[in-house]
Design a protein around this motif. Structure first.
Motif, mmCIF file in Angstrom:
data_model
loop_
_atom_site.group_PDB
_atom_site.id
_atom_site.type_symbol
_atom_site.label_atom_id
_atom_site.label_comp_id
_atom_site.label_asym_id
_atom_site.label_seq_id
_atom_site.Cartn_x
_atom_site.Cartn_y
_atom_site.Cartn_z
ATOM 1 N N CYS A 90 0.839 -1.188 0.000
ATOM 2 C CA CYS A 90 0.000 0.000 0.000
ATOM 3 C C CYS A 90 0.879 1.244 0.000
ATOM 4 C CB CYS A 90 -0.895 -0.014 1.232
ATOM 5 S SG CYS A 90 -2.047 1.376 1.333
ATOM 6 N N LEU A 91 0.484 2.228 -0.781
ATOM 7 C CA LEU A 91 1.224 3.488 -0.823
ATOM 8 C C LEU A 91 1.211 4.208 0.522
ATOM 9 C CD1 LEU A 91 0.045 4.746 -4.325
ATOM 10 C CD2 LEU A 91 2.316 3.847 -3.729
ATOM 11 N N SER A 92 0.236 3.879 1.362
ATOM 12 C CA SER A 92 0.156 4.483 2.688
ATOM 13 C C SER A 92 0.961 3.700 3.731
ATOM 14 C CB SER A 92 -1.306 4.575 3.151
ATOM 15 O OG SER A 92 -2.001 5.525 2.375
ATOM 16 N N TYR A 93 1.581 2.600 3.316
ATOM 17 C CA TYR A 93 2.389 1.791 4.237
ATOM 18 C C TYR A 93 3.600 1.260 3.480
ATOM 19 C CZ TYR A 93 3.012 -1.172 8.409
ATOM 20 O OH TYR A 93 3.480 -1.761 9.554
ATOM 21 N N PRO A 94 4.451 2.175 3.013
ATOM 22 C CA PRO A 94 5.593 1.767 2.189
ATOM 23 C C PRO A 94 6.592 0.914 2.971
ATOM 24 C CG PRO A 94 5.775 4.091 2.778
ATOM 25 C CD PRO A 94 4.432 3.617 3.261
ATOM 26 N N GLY A 95 7.228 0.018 2.219
ATOM 27 C CA GLY A 95 8.251 -0.830 2.820
ATOM 28 C C GLY A 95 7.727 -2.115 3.419
ATOM 29 N N TYR A 96 6.414 -2.335 3.350
ATOM 30 C CA TYR A 96 5.801 -3.533 3.916
ATOM 31 C C TYR A 96 4.856 -4.175 2.903
ATOM 32 C CZ TYR A 96 7.603 -2.144 8.437
ATOM 33 O OH TYR A 96 8.443 -1.806 9.457
ATOM 34 N N GLU A 97 4.684 -5.474 3.044
ATOM 35 C CA GLU A 97 3.692 -6.223 2.283
ATOM 36 C C GLU A 97 3.005 -7.179 3.240
ATOM 37 O OE1 GLU A 97 5.875 -8.164 -0.875
ATOM 38 O OE2 GLU A 97 5.515 -6.489 -2.226
ATOM 39 N N GLY A 98 1.876 -7.711 2.792
ATOM 40 C CA GLY A 98 1.167 -8.674 3.613
ATOM 41 C C GLY A 98 0.403 -9.661 2.763
ATOM 42 N N ILE A 99 0.005 -10.742 3.386
ATOM 43 C CA ILE A 99 -0.811 -11.754 2.712
ATOM 44 C C ILE A 99 -2.246 -11.567 3.171
ATOM 45 C CG2 ILE A 99 -1.229 -14.216 2.405
ATOM 46 C CD1 ILE A 99 1.821 -14.592 2.956
ATOM 47 N N VAL A 100 -3.124 -11.315 2.196
ATOM 48 C CA VAL A 100 -4.535 -11.024 2.463
ATOM 49 C C VAL A 100 -5.387 -11.978 1.641
ATOM 50 C CG1 VAL A 100 -6.314 -9.228 2.380
ATOM 51 C CG2 VAL A 100 -3.931 -8.581 2.766
ATOM 52 N N VAL A 101 -6.465 -12.487 2.223
ATOM 53 C CA VAL A 101 -7.408 -13.311 1.468
ATOM 54 C C VAL A 101 -8.357 -12.364 0.732
ATOM 55 C CG1 VAL A 101 -9.232 -15.053 1.581
ATOM 56 C CG2 VAL A 101 -7.248 -15.203 3.116
ATOM 57 N N ARG A 102 -8.392 -12.499 -0.584
ATOM 58 C CA ARG A 102 -9.258 -11.665 -1.429
ATOM 59 C C ARG A 102 -10.070 -12.562 -2.360
ATOM 60 N NH1 ARG A 102 -9.526 -6.487 0.517
ATOM 61 N NH2 ARG A 102 -7.479 -5.508 0.637
ATOM 62 N N PRO A 103 -11.191 -12.044 -2.861
ATOM 63 C CA PRO A 103 -11.947 -12.807 -3.856
ATOM 64 C C PRO A 103 -11.133 -12.977 -5.141
ATOM 65 C CG PRO A 103 -13.230 -10.951 -3.017
ATOM 66 C CD PRO A 103 -11.849 -10.787 -2.506
ATOM 67 N N LYS A 104 -11.356 -14.108 -5.833
ATOM 68 C CA LYS A 104 -10.709 -14.323 -7.129
ATOM 69 C C LYS A 104 -11.326 -13.410 -8.184
ATOM 70 C CE LYS A 104 -9.244 -19.093 -6.655
ATOM 71 N NZ LYS A 104 -9.290 -20.433 -7.238
ATOM 72 N N LYS A 105 -12.626 -13.162 -8.009
ATOM 73 C CA LYS A 105 -13.359 -12.369 -8.996
ATOM 74 C C LYS A 105 -14.384 -11.516 -8.253
ATOM 75 C CE LYS A 105 -15.917 -13.315 -13.284
ATOM 76 N NZ LYS A 105 -16.371 -14.408 -14.172
ATOM 77 N N VAL A 106 -14.608 -10.296 -8.752
ATOM 78 C CA VAL A 106 -15.622 -9.416 -8.161
ATOM 79 C C VAL A 106 -16.428 -8.733 -9.262
ATOM 80 C CG1 VAL A 106 -14.387 -8.910 -6.007
ATOM 81 C CG2 VAL A 106 -14.030 -7.446 -7.988
ATOM 82 N N ILE A 107 -17.631 -8.367 -8.899
ATOM 83 C CA ILE A 107 -18.437 -7.487 -9.745
ATOM 84 C C ILE A 107 -18.625 -6.213 -8.923
ATOM 85 C CG2 ILE A 107 -20.633 -7.138 -10.942
ATOM 86 C CD1 ILE A 107 -20.777 -10.232 -11.204
ATOM 87 N N VAL A 108 -18.244 -5.094 -9.530
ATOM 88 C CA VAL A 108 -18.242 -3.805 -8.848
ATOM 89 C C VAL A 108 -19.116 -2.827 -9.632
ATOM 90 C CG1 VAL A 108 -16.780 -1.885 -8.112
ATOM 91 C CG2 VAL A 108 -15.907 -4.212 -7.987
ATOM 92 N N SER A 109 -19.920 -2.059 -8.918
ATOM 93 C CA SER A 109 -20.740 -1.036 -9.577
ATOM 94 C C SER A 109 -20.396 0.325 -8.991
ATOM 95 C CB SER A 109 -22.232 -1.335 -9.392
ATOM 96 O OG SER A 109 -22.580 -1.221 -8.027
ATOM 97 N N GLY A 110 -20.784 1.361 -9.710
ATOM 98 C CA GLY A 110 -20.554 2.729 -9.259
ATOM 99 C C GLY A 110 -20.930 3.703 -10.348
ATOM 100 N N LYS A 111 -20.421 4.915 -10.221
ATOM 101 C CA LYS A 111 -20.661 5.969 -11.209
ATOM 102 C C LYS A 111 -19.344 6.327 -11.895
ATOM 103 C CE LYS A 111 -25.031 7.211 -10.193
ATOM 104 N NZ LYS A 111 -26.116 7.172 -11.167
ATOM 105 N N SER A 112 -19.453 6.628 -13.179
ATOM 106 C CA SER A 112 -18.292 7.085 -13.943
ATOM 107 C C SER A 112 -18.102 8.588 -13.732
ATOM 108 C CB SER A 112 -18.505 6.814 -15.432
ATOM 109 O OG SER A 112 -19.497 7.706 -15.942
#
Length: 156
Positions: A90-112
């Protein structure tokens, strides 16, 4: 507009929830440009408005040559499919990484940026980026979800 300072881990703004955007106006267009300029001045692939100190539900993702850049207002994950471990930074936490469980696929909605309803079906890196940036809008950092965090070792 301008390259903004990216807030760093420990800043209380990063833990706050963002407000919905109700309309497109000059302030929102300026925010969109600031997000783009700031991201393009960094090594990251995504940036959420709270990371530059603005508590509005706006994200900008640019996977460089893999997809067209995406500005999404009031994004919402409407479906998650599968799960997998993901290495994130994350750009807000430089110098570190982590292992996170995330979905393989997502459907996202919003406004352009034209205030049109849009929907994205994403997998791989784009799906992870959507999840990571949308979490920022809800005051959630990847460090809150990480199974393991580690300091990145610099190349000698």
């Amino acid at each position: 507009m301008a390259v903004k300072t990216i807030l760093q881990f420990g800043d209380n703004i990063l833990k706050r929830s963002s407000r919905r955007v109700e309309k497109i106006d000059e302030e929102l267009l300026a925010l969109a440009k600031d997000l783009k300029d700031t991201l393009h001045n960094s090594t990251g692939i995504g940036l959420a408005a709270p990371q530059i100190g603005v508590l509005k539900k706006v994200i900008f993702i640019d996977l460089k040559n893999q997809t067209e850049p995406i500005l999404l207002i009031n994004p919402k994950i409407i479906k998650k499919i599968g799960k997998e471990d993901s290495i994130e930074g994350c750009l807000s936490y430089p110098g570190y990484e982590g292992i996170v469980v995330r979905p393989k696929k997502v459907i996202v909605s919003g406004k352009s940026s034209e205030w049109e309803d849009v929907e994205y079906t994403a997998e791989g890196l784009l799906a992870k980026a959507f999840c990571h940036e949308i979490d920022h809008l809800n005051g959630i950092l990847y460090t809150d979800k990480a199974k393991k965090l580690y300091k990145i070792q610099e190349e000698e």
